[in-house]
Design a protein around this motif. Structure first.
Motif, PDB file in Angstrom:
ATOM      1  N   GLU A  93       0.826  -1.205   0.000  1.00  0.00           N
ATOM      2  CA  GLU A  93       0.000   0.000   0.000  1.00  0.00           C
ATOM      3  C   GLU A  93       0.864   1.260   0.000  1.00  0.00           C
ATOM      4  OE1 GLU A  93      -3.633   2.043   2.617  1.00  0.00           O
ATOM      5  OE2 GLU A  93      -2.650   0.196   3.308  1.00  0.00           O
ATOM      6  N   GLN A  94       1.944   1.254   0.795  1.00  0.00           N
ATOM      7  CA  GLN A  94       2.796   2.438   0.862  1.00  0.00           C
ATOM      8  C   GLN A  94       3.559   2.652  -0.442  1.00  0.00           C
ATOM      9  OE1 GLN A  94       5.153   3.026   4.364  1.00  0.00           O
ATOM     10  NE2 GLN A  94       3.620   2.153   5.738  1.00  0.00           N
ATOM     11  N   ILE A  95       3.995   1.558  -1.066  1.00  0.00           N
ATOM     12  CA  ILE A  95       4.695   1.675  -2.354  1.00  0.00           C
ATOM     13  C   ILE A  95       3.759   2.271  -3.397  1.00  0.00           C
ATOM     14  CG2 ILE A  95       5.654   0.352  -4.281  1.00  0.00           C
ATOM     15  CD1 ILE A  95       6.832  -1.572  -2.189  1.00  0.00           C
ATOM     16  N   ARG A  96       2.531   1.791  -3.446  1.00  0.00           N
ATOM     17  CA  ARG A  96       1.591   2.251  -4.475  1.00  0.00           C
ATOM     18  C   ARG A  96       1.176   3.707  -4.270  1.00  0.00           C
ATOM     19  NH1 ARG A  96      -2.200  -2.361  -7.023  1.00  0.00           N
ATOM     20  NH2 ARG A  96      -0.555  -3.870  -7.432  1.00  0.00           N
ATOM     21  N   ARG A  97       1.289   4.195  -3.057  1.00  0.00           N
ATOM     22  CA  ARG A  97       0.935   5.593  -2.802  1.00  0.00           C
ATOM     23  C   ARG A  97       2.081   6.552  -3.071  1.00  0.00           C
ATOM     24  NH1 ARG A  97      -2.257   5.553   3.024  1.00  0.00           N
ATOM     25  NH2 ARG A  97      -4.192   4.543   2.312  1.00  0.00           N
ATOM     26  N   THR A  98       3.267   6.034  -3.357  1.00  0.00           N
ATOM     27  CA  THR A  98       4.472   6.867  -3.414  1.00  0.00           C
ATOM     28  C   THR A  98       5.034   6.953  -4.826  1.00  0.00           C
ATOM     29  OG1 THR A  98       5.026   6.165  -1.164  1.00  0.00           O
ATOM     30  CG2 THR A  98       6.792   7.187  -2.467  1.00  0.00           C
ATOM     31  N   THR A  99       5.369   8.155  -5.243  1.00  0.00           N
ATOM     32  CA  THR A  99       6.197   8.386  -6.430  1.00  0.00           C
ATOM     33  C   THR A  99       7.271   9.388  -6.031  1.00  0.00           C
ATOM     34  OG1 THR A  99       4.682  10.125  -7.195  1.00  0.00           O
ATOM     35  CG2 THR A  99       4.369   7.924  -8.121  1.00  0.00           C
ATOM     36  N   GLY A 100       8.471   9.161  -6.560  1.00  0.00           N
ATOM     37  CA  GLY A 100       9.579  10.022  -6.191  1.00  0.00           C
ATOM     38  C   GLY A 100      10.482   9.360  -5.167  1.00  0.00           C
ATOM     39  N   PRO A 101      11.335  10.122  -4.470  1.00  0.00           N
ATOM     40  CA  PRO A 101      12.323   9.560  -3.542  1.00  0.00           C
ATOM     41  C   PRO A 101      11.662   8.828  -2.368  1.00  0.00           C
ATOM     42  CG  PRO A 101      12.870  11.824  -4.112  1.00  0.00           C
ATOM     43  CD  PRO A 101      11.491  11.580  -4.628  1.00  0.00           C
ATOM     44  N   ALA A 102      12.280   7.722  -1.978  1.00  0.00           N
ATOM     45  CA  ALA A 102      11.814   6.950  -0.816  1.00  0.00           C
ATOM     46  C   ALA A 102      13.018   6.273  -0.170  1.00  0.00           C
ATOM     47  CB  ALA A 102      10.782   5.911  -1.240  1.00  0.00           C
ATOM     48  N   THR A 103      12.938   6.118   1.160  1.00  0.00           N
ATOM     49  CA  THR A 103      14.019   5.483   1.907  1.00  0.00           C
ATOM     50  C   THR A 103      13.577   4.100   2.364  1.00  0.00           C
ATOM     51  OG1 THR A 103      14.794   7.642   2.711  1.00  0.00           O
ATOM     52  CG2 THR A 103      15.536   5.690   3.912  1.00  0.00           C
ATOM     53  N   LEU A 104      14.395   3.095   2.053  1.00  0.00           N
ATOM     54  CA  LEU A 104      14.093   1.719   2.422  1.00  0.00           C
ATOM     55  C   LEU A 104      15.034   1.265   3.531  1.00  0.00           C
ATOM     56  CD1 LEU A 104      13.830   0.118  -1.156  1.00  0.00           C
ATOM     57  CD2 LEU A 104      12.012   1.222   0.147  1.00  0.00           C
ATOM     58  N   GLY A 105      14.463   0.802   4.639  1.00  0.00           N
ATOM     59  CA  GLY A 105      15.254   0.179   5.695  1.00  0.00           C
ATOM     60  C   GLY A 105      15.253  -1.323   5.462  1.00  0.00           C
ATOM     61  N   VAL A 106      16.458  -1.898   5.248  1.00  0.00           N
ATOM     62  CA  VAL A 106      16.569  -3.296   4.820  1.00  0.00           C
ATOM     63  C   VAL A 106      17.456  -4.077   5.789  1.00  0.00           C
ATOM     64  CG1 VAL A 106      17.453  -4.794   2.990  1.00  0.00           C
ATOM     65  CG2 VAL A 106      16.209  -2.704   2.395  1.00  0.00           C
ATOM     66  N   GLU A 107      17.039  -5.342   6.043  1.00  0.00           N
ATOM     67  CA  GLU A 107      17.900  -6.285   6.755  1.00  0.00           C
ATOM     68  C   GLU A 107      18.543  -7.199   5.725  1.00  0.00           C
ATOM     69  OE1 GLU A 107      15.797  -8.461   9.714  1.00  0.00           O
ATOM     70  OE2 GLU A 107      15.525  -6.743  11.049  1.00  0.00           O
ATOM     71  N   ARG A 108      19.904  -7.243   5.730  1.00  0.00           N
ATOM     72  CA  ARG A 108      20.650  -8.044   4.748  1.00  0.00           C
ATOM     73  C   ARG A 108      21.729  -8.832   5.488  1.00  0.00           C
ATOM     74  NH1 ARG A 108      23.091  -4.633  -0.008  1.00  0.00           N
ATOM     75  NH2 ARG A 108      20.874  -4.634  -0.653  1.00  0.00           N
ATOM     76  N   HIS A 109      21.547 -10.150   5.531  1.00  0.00           N
ATOM     77  CA  HIS A 109      22.514 -11.034   6.215  1.00  0.00           C
ATOM     78  C   HIS A 109      22.745 -10.588   7.660  1.00  0.00           C
ATOM     79  CE1 HIS A 109      23.160 -12.757   2.308  1.00  0.00           C
ATOM     80  NE2 HIS A 109      23.731 -11.654   1.825  1.00  0.00           N
ATOM     81  N   GLY A 110      21.673 -10.195   8.328  1.00  0.00           N
ATOM     82  CA  GLY A 110      21.766  -9.807   9.734  1.00  0.00           C
ATOM     83  C   GLY A 110      22.173  -8.369   9.971  1.00  0.00           C
ATOM     84  N   ALA A 111      22.558  -7.648   8.912  1.00  0.00           N
ATOM     85  CA  ALA A 111      22.971  -6.248   9.055  1.00  0.00           C
ATOM     86  C   ALA A 111      21.881  -5.322   8.529  1.00  0.00           C
ATOM     87  CB  ALA A 111      24.267  -5.998   8.300  1.00  0.00           C
ATOM     88  N   LYS A 112      21.799  -4.110   9.094  1.00  0.00           N
ATOM     89  CA  LYS A 112      20.821  -3.136   8.648  1.00  0.00           C
ATOM     90  C   LYS A 112      21.426  -2.249   7.571  1.00  0.00           C
ATOM     91  CE  LYS A 112      18.123  -2.986  12.917  1.00  0.00           C
ATOM     92  NZ  LYS A 112      17.571  -2.130  13.995  1.00  0.00           N
ATOM     93  N   VAL A 113      20.715  -2.101   6.466  1.00  0.00           N
ATOM     94  CA  VAL A 113      21.184  -1.319   5.323  1.00  0.00           C
ATOM     95  C   VAL A 113      20.096  -0.311   4.956  1.00  0.00           C
ATOM     96  CG1 VAL A 113      21.952  -1.397   2.926  1.00  0.00           C
ATOM     97  CG2 VAL A 113      22.523  -3.284   4.476  1.00  0.00           C
ATOM     98  N   THR A 114      20.506   0.886   4.626  1.00  0.00           N
ATOM     99  CA  THR A 114      19.555   1.912   4.181  1.00  0.00           C
ATOM    100  C   THR A 114      19.759   2.169   2.689  1.00  0.00           C
ATOM    101  OG1 THR A 114      19.538   2.966   6.361  1.00  0.00           O
ATOM    102  CG2 THR A 114      18.750   4.276   4.507  1.00  0.00           C
TER     103      THR A 114
END
Length: 433
Positions: free
Chosen positions: A213-234
């Protein structure tokens, strides 16, 4: 091994079916006895009796054909206008009425005058007839909630399954990137398969529905908080508008319908996820809604069933399915190469779905279904209340027996439909995908 597991699955489903039928009839039995109505028989199945035992004034038993069940109550229909059973008429419709009335009194014994079904107040009769379907609803809810909250279900998650290489419209007939196509925002941002998106623009996304729902409401810049192999990546993404599939509001998509919305460009991974109480209640509500819609759509699916049986057409996945087809699916469930707990959960879902269907089907206001007797009792209550308001004589019990000609027509239609579904389940069955 697969054959034995298939047989086991069929047996387990049949046991679940018999329990569901017995549970349904138990609702009628207990409430009838609670209101002092005599019940000569409580039977699971139809046809020849395999086993029976009499306790008190009720015979309990199991019959050979596990396609239903019944209890017999004394005095389901009131006497004729003269207070007596009428003689057999030469009119076929009158004959149906009198046959039904005779059957209601055929086991009348001394002292039963005050134990007749029709002599009970309308609200008591409504409770007796509603208790059977209600038991199926209770069983369906308990099983669904237990599976959803205990086992979990296969659902889309916020983990990335795959990343789209480029921007392609959902209505395109190919998933190959055309020459000169732009990289998808997800690929450009560095999103990878296996990443788990935990925040979107600083907000936590606990499930796929929220993230979608949040993706479909958004156009333009967005920040993703991601977990990758136990580490947090932005990651920083630049979402664009694109044509995407329309959602049905229940986690699925509407075939052939599209909307323009924000687009990131990845496919979510699926997994077994335990549902919260709130999510489970929401899913139950969706199941009931879909069940009602499916019941309403049944007449429109008869031509497809006919073509699947006699013209070799493909059997659709949402095609009506009978007991034989459901048992066959139960066999397929146990033969699937999935963890045992998922087989059990899927089988429980199948039994719960059967119980939900029993509830909805029996609530149709048509004789000989429970809903028909409920409608008759409610009509009697309204008729008596109206007579009291306008100070007219009490019209007395509503004679449901007079609707028996309609009941025979309805029963005939049901039988023909059941036979069509049975043949379809044998020659062109619905198969698990």
């Amino acid at each position: 091994m697969t054959t034995w597991m298939t047989i086991l699955g069929i047996v387990v489903f049949v046991v679940g079916l018999l329990f569901s039928i017995a549970w349904h009839e138990l609702g009628h039995l207990t409430t009838a006895k609670m209101f002092g109505i005599r019940v000569p028989q409580y039977m699971v199945g139809f046809g020849p009796t395999l086993f029976s035992r009499k306790k008190g004034d009720t015979e309990y038993g199991v019959k050979a054909v596990p396609l239903g069940g019944y209890i017999r109550m004394i005095g389901m229909f009131p006497p004729g206008d003269d207070g007596k059973l009428q003689a057999r008429s030469t009119s076929p419709f009158r004959g149906m009425i009198e046959d039904a009335r005779s059957a209601a009194f055929e086991e009348l014994q001394p002292g039963d005058e005050h134990r007749l079904f029709y002599t009970r107040k309308p609200w008591k009769r409504v409770i007796v007839m509603f208790a059977g379907p209600f038991m199926n609803l209770v069983l369906a809810v308990v099983i669904f909630m237990s599976v959803l909250m205990g086992f979990g279900i296969n659902t889309q998650t916020t983990q990335v399954g795959s990343v789209s290489d480029c921007v392609i419209s959902a209505s395109a007939k190919t998933d190959k990137c055309p020459a000169g196509a732009k990289d998808s925002p997800a690929k450009a941002a560095g999103l990878r398969a296996g990443d788990k998106i935990v925040t979107f623009n600083g907000r936590a996304v606990p499930d796929w529905g929220t993230l979608q729902e949040q993706i479909r409401r958004t156009t333009g810049p967005a920040t993703l908080g991601v977990e990758r192999h136990g580490a947090k990546v932005t990651l920083q993404a630049d979402l664009i508008e694109n044509k995407v599939a329309r959602t049905d509001g229940h986690g699925g998509y509407v075939p052939g319908e599209y909307v323009t919305a924000g687009f990131l460009g990845f496919t979510p991974a699926s997994g077994i996820v335990q549902q919260t109480f709130g999510q489970s209640v929401d899913r139950m509500g969706n199941m009931v809604t879909q069940g009602v819609q499916s019941l309403v759509q049944v007449p429109g699916k008869i031509p497809d069933l006919w073509n699947a049986v006699f013209n070799g057409a493909e059997r659709k996945q949402d095609s009506p399915m009978g007991v034989v087809g459901a048992a066959r699916v139960g066999g397929e469930v146990f033969s699937l190469h999935i963890p045992p707990e998922q087989r059990v959960a899927t089988m429980l879902f199948l039994v719960a779905g059967f119980n939900l269907s029993l509830f909805l089907f029996n609530m149709l206001p048509l004789l000989p279904l429970d809903g028909g007797h409920i409608a008759g009792a409610l009509w009697e209550s309204l008729r008596r209340a109206f007579a009291k308001v306008v100070r007219r004589p009490d019209p007395g019990p509503f004679d449901v027996a007079k609707l028996m000609p309609i009941a025979y027509v309805v029963a005939g239609i049901f039988i023909c439909f059941t036979l069509l579904v049975l043949v379809a389940d044998v020659v062109n069955p619905v198969k698990l995908t």
